[in-house]
Structures are given as structure tokens and as C-alpha cells.
Scaffold this active site. Structure first.
Site, PDB file in Angstrom:
ATOM      1  N   ASP A   1       9.614   2.863   4.554  1.00 26.86           N
ATOM      2  CA  ASP A   1       8.788   3.368   5.656  1.00 26.86           C
ATOM      3  C   ASP A   1       9.162   4.791   6.078  1.00 26.86           C
ATOM      4  OD1 ASP A   1       7.737   0.889   5.536  1.00 26.86           O
ATOM      5  OD2 ASP A   1       8.298   0.275   7.567  1.00 26.86           O
TER       6      ASP A   1
ATOM      7  N   TRP B   1       7.055  -0.633  -1.356  1.00 24.72           N
ATOM      8  CA  TRP B   1       8.041   0.419  -1.027  1.00 24.72           C
ATOM      9  C   TRP B   1       8.624   1.129  -2.245  1.00 24.72           C
ATOM     10  CZ3 TRP B   1      10.079  -4.637   0.922  1.00 24.72           C
ATOM     11  CH2 TRP B   1       9.303  -5.109   1.992  1.00 24.72           C
ATOM     12  N   GLY B   2       7.965   0.989  -3.398  1.00 25.36           N
ATOM     13  CA  GLY B   2       8.477   1.641  -4.601  1.00 25.36           C
ATOM     14  C   GLY B   2       9.635   0.890  -5.228  1.00 25.36           C
ATOM     15  N   ASP B   3       9.973  -0.297  -4.685  1.00 27.90           N
ATOM     16  CA  ASP B   3      11.152  -1.036  -5.157  1.00 27.90           C
ATOM     17  C   ASP B   3      11.079  -1.388  -6.640  1.00 27.90           C
ATOM     18  OD1 ASP B   3      12.092  -0.895  -2.637  1.00 27.90           O
ATOM     19  OD2 ASP B   3      12.195  -3.069  -2.271  1.00 27.90           O
TER      20      ASP B   3
ATOM     21  N   ASP C   1       1.723  -6.262   1.869  1.00 30.63           N
ATOM     22  CA  ASP C   1       3.138  -5.939   2.042  1.00 30.63           C
ATOM     23  C   ASP C   1       4.026  -6.846   1.186  1.00 30.63           C
ATOM     24  OD1 ASP C   1       5.226  -4.513   3.173  1.00 30.63           O
ATOM     25  OD2 ASP C   1       4.506  -4.766   5.223  1.00 30.63           O
TER      26      ASP C   1
HETATM   27  C1  GLA Z   1       6.554  -2.891   6.415  1.00 30.23           C
HETATM   28  C2  GLA Z   1       5.572  -1.811   5.944  1.00 30.23           C
HETATM   29  C3  GLA Z   1       5.091  -1.023   7.142  1.00 30.23           C
HETATM   30  C4  GLA Z   1       4.409  -1.971   8.135  1.00 30.23           C
HETATM   31  C5  GLA Z   1       5.363  -3.082   8.532  1.00 30.23           C
HETATM   32  C6  GLA Z   1       4.656  -4.163   9.345  1.00 30.23           C
HETATM   33  O1  GLA Z   1       7.708  -2.331   6.916  1.00 30.23           O
HETATM   34  O2  GLA Z   1       6.175  -0.970   4.999  1.00 30.23           O
HETATM   35  O3  GLA Z   1       4.208   0.006   6.747  1.00 30.23           O
HETATM   36  O4  GLA Z   1       3.249  -2.479   7.542  1.00 30.23           O
HETATM   37  O5  GLA Z   1       5.932  -3.714   7.402  1.00 30.23           O
HETATM   38  O6  GLA Z   1       5.500  -5.197   9.715  1.00 30.23           O
END
Ligand code: GLA
Length: 419
Positions: free
Chosen positions: A220, A199-201, A165
Site C-alpha cells: 500500500d 501487492w506484487g508479492d 484483494d
Molecule cells: C489492502 C489493499 C488496500 C485496501 C485494504 C482494504 O491493504 O492493498 O488497497 O484495499 O486492503 O482493507
């Protein structure tokens, strides 16, 4: 070039001696051949599995993960192709005095090795979660500065998949940070699927092909078909929003065996309507997306199980060519998505975005398929295909005649064109 990128990742360390030491270490690994690339031969089709986050958030434990592995076998998910049981955030305990991470001793009293052994004994694989920053999104220890130790620990435990992440990464550059973990995993010597989650950022589709096996393309997912959920400083996204957030034509050019766009884990069985769940699954199959279920497998309805395990839908997702669908056009207000498949076959998904029923008449001859990216074509004036309805498990005739159908609101007509 790889060595340069490694050095650039550690630029933020203001300690020259440290930089020299790390660079020398990296060069040593390089000369041993460990620095060349990510683990090849993994995720040759989009990974299929389950992840704890969408349904359980931080409420993870050894017992629950074991039960989920049992359920994956019992429900037929394993037979349908699902393989990974992935623990998301919040499994962590503390680092020991040497810096090695350990699981929370209350939630995981027997430790990760025993859990991995159990999951492996079911013929499944175990995934884990960490973060490129100082802390995970849930506030647990991140891997920053401990990448090689964490990778070693995961390899020792028998982990098969790492979701990595991007919270608490101020000052870091994504490509360098993810390269560091890629090298650490390679050096640890165990084949581990590497799932990039920034997240594609920073547009990972432009740099992640040789770094990870999949990369998130958006923030998400939220458990709704057509909505944006505002968390204050960030949003999470419904199924349609995820479909539209990025330019699919650019994304699909970098997807293929071993490297996939990841529009996030699925919300099927978590409360959307059956039509919406069906559409969600059809779209993820069309997009050659990783199929990572996010519901409670221990208590799924028959309908949810049938969606997640539909063999025709899964075969579209797992097609060996690994070509991500493109949008052919909009006909009668309905999106028409096309995915070229092996053996010159195609999957076509008619998506009704509206909440109202839609009626379509699709004349195949007026709609030749021509995918300049893959070079796959179908001229229905010359070639005739049988039309197979994926969700109804029946043939609807062939492409000589127009296809007439009524599609419920938020539903799809998902067909395979067979020779
Ligand atoms: C981010 C990720 C989610 C998840 C949460 C866990 O938001 O994008 O998919 O893994 O963290 O805290």
C-alpha cells in the site's frame, strides 16, 4: 491449459468428488466459450476514477458514495476523464442462506443496485471490492468458495469494476485464485474491469496480462513523498519508494492497452505539499498508471482539483499507445523519465528527489532518446520539438537549445515534446 490452471487452483480442496464436479462444470463453461479469456476491450487506457480507501478506510456509506459521484461531476473530474467511483473494503453485510452476499443494511440501506443506478445516472461507473481469501483485509466475508455467486451478484447489481484483494489466502496460489474470479466474472456476463491486488508479492506482471486489466505492483501507498511506514508486520510506502521498489524496465514491457501496472491509488489532496502532489501525479501519468484519486472530492482545494484535472498531464497518461515511461538517466542529480507518445511525440519528466532546489541544464543534442522496447527514437540533431511545460501551460522554446531550469525540492519539471 486454462482448465489445468483451474484444477490446480482447487487442489487445496481435499474432496475428490468436489474437484470432479467443479472441473466438469468448468469444462461445460469452456465448451460454451465462456472460458476463453478476460473481458476484452476494457481499460484500453489506464482506468481513471476514485476509491474510498486512502481517505475513508472503512467509513463507507451509500450517502457518501452518492456525494462523491456528485462531486466528481461538479468539480470537473468527470469532464477530465474520471469515470469510476470505487467502494473499497467494509461495504459488506452478511451472506444469505443461499450464500449470496449483501451490503451492510445500515450503511447501504437502499442496496447496491439502487446505488449503481444512481452512479450510472451521472454518467459514471461503480466499482466494488472483494478478496480472494476467506475474509477481506478488514475482516469481512471474502469470495473464497463463493466466486461464481459473488460475480453473479455484482453483475446483477450493475457493478463495473472489481478490486480483488489478497488477505487471508493461506494455501492458495495467486494465479489460480485470480483466474477463478476472472472466469466467474466472464460467466456472469457483465463487462467488469478486474483489478488484481496482491501487492506484487507473486510478480503478477509475469502472469496477469490475460487475467486482469490491472495489477498492483507493490504494497500500500502511504501519504508521504519519501518515507516508509512500518506497521509492524508490513510496510506501506511513500511515492519515491513505490517508484523504486520494482524493476521498472521489466514492468514496462508488460503494460499496454487493457493491462496495466498499478502502483496504487493516489494520495493527492491528502496532505502532501503541492510540489509533492504535482510530482506524484506527474509520475503516475508517466508510468501509465491507473489514475484513481484517493481524496475527499467533496472538499478539494482549487490546487488539488487543478492537479487532478490538468488536461496535458492526463493526456500523457491516457495516450493511446499506452507505453509506460523509462528512466533515461540522472542529470545534475535530477531523474529524467521519458514516455513515448503517439504521433512520435514524447513526455519528459525531470524529477527532483531531494528536498533542496536543483538547477539543471539539459542539452537535448547530447541526449538522443532511444527506447529499444517501443522502438521510439528522437535524434535532436535532426528533429526539432517544441517544449511545452505541462504545469505552467506554456511553451518553453524548442529542443535546439539546452533546457535550463530550477526545480523546487520534491518537485518536477514536466514537459511534452511536440512536433
Ligand atoms: C489492502 C489493499 C488496500 C485496501 C485494504 C482494504 O491493504 O492493498 O488497497 O484495499 O486492503 O482493507
Amino acid at each position: 491449459m486454462i482448465k489445468l490452471q483451474f484444477s490446480f487452483d482447487i487442489e487445496i480442496l481435499n474432496n475428490r468428488t468436489m474437484i470432479k464436479k467443479i472441473t466438469l462444470f468448468a469444462m461445460l463453461l469452456g465448451s460454451l466459450g465462456l472460458f476463453s479469456q478476460k473481458y476484452d476491450g476494457l481499460a484500453l487506457t489506464p482506468p481513471m476514477g476514485w476509491n474510498s480507501w486512502n481517505h475513508f478506510a472503512c467509513d463507507v456509506s451509500e450517502d457518501m458514495i452518492r456525494e462523491m459521484a456528485d462531486a466528481m461531476v461538479k468539480t470537473g473530474m468527470k469532464d477530465a476523464g474520471y469515470e469510476y467511483i470505487n467502494i473499497d473494503d467494509c461495504w459488506h453485510g452478511k451472506r444469505d442462506s443461499l450464500g449470496f452476499i449483501h451490503p451492510d443494511p445500515v450503511r447501504f440501506p437502499n442496496g447496491m443496485k439502487a446505488l449503481a443506478d444512481y452512479v450510472h445516472s451521472k454518467g459514471l461507473k461503480l466499482g466494488i471490492y472483494s478478496d480472494a481469501g476467506w475474509q477481506t483485509c478488514g475482516g469481512h466475508p471474502g469470495s473464497r468458495g463463493f466466486e461464481y455467486q459473488d460475480a453473479q451478484q455484482y453483475a446483477k447489481w450493475g457493478i463495473d469494476y472489481l478490486k480483488y484483494d489478497w488477505c487471508n489466502t493461506d494455501g492458495l496460489k495467486s494465479e489460480g485464485a485470480y483466474l477463478t474470479m476472472r472466469q466467474a466474472l466472464k460467466a456472469a456476463g457483465r463487462p467488469i474491469v478486474f483489478s488484481i491486488c496482491e501487492w506484487g508479492d507473486t510478480e503478477p506482471w509475469k502472469w496477469a496480462q490475460d487475467v486482469g486489466h490491472l495489477w498492483r505492483t507493490t504494497g500500500d501507498i502511504y501519504n508521504c513523498f519519501d518515507c516508509v511506514y512500518d506497521h509492524g508486520t508490513w510496510n506501506s510506502w511513500g511515492v519515491l519508494q513505490i517508484l523504486d521498489l520494482r524493476d521498472n524496465d521489466s514492468l514496462r514491457k508488460v503494460a499496454g492497452p487493457g493491462h496495466w501496472n498499478d502502483p496504487d491509488m493516489m494520495e493527492i489532496g491528502n496532505g502532501m505539499t503541492l510540489s509533492e502532489d504535482r510530482s506524484h501525479f506527474s509520475l503516475w501519468c508517466m508510468l501509465a498508471a491507473p489514475l484513481i484519486a484517493g481524496n475527499d472530492l467533496r472538499q478539494m482545494s482549487k490546487e488539488t482539483t487543478e492537479i487532478l484535472t490538468n488536461p496535458h498531464a492526463v493526456s500523457v497518461n491516457q495516450d493511446s499507445l499506452g507505453i509506460q515511461a523509462y528512466k533515461h538517466g540522472v542529470i545534475g542529480g535530477v531523474d529524467v523519465w521519458v514516455k513515448p507518445l503517439a504521433s512520435n511525440e514524447f513526455a519528459v519528466c525531470f524529477l527532483n528527489r531531494s528536498i533542496n532546489e536543483a538547477t539543471i541544464e539539459f542539452n537535448w543534442k547530447d541526449n538522443p532518446l532511444d527506447d529499444t522496447f517501443s522502438g521510439k527514437k528522437a535524434d535532436f540533431g535532426k528533429d526539432t520539438f517544441e517544449i511545452f511545460n505541462v504545469w505552467e501551460n506554456k511553451t518553453l522554446g524548442n529542443t535546439k537549445k539546452s533546457l535550463k531550469a530550477t526545480i523546487q525540492g520534491h518537485d518536477v519539471l514536466f514537459v511534452k515534446l511536440k512536433k
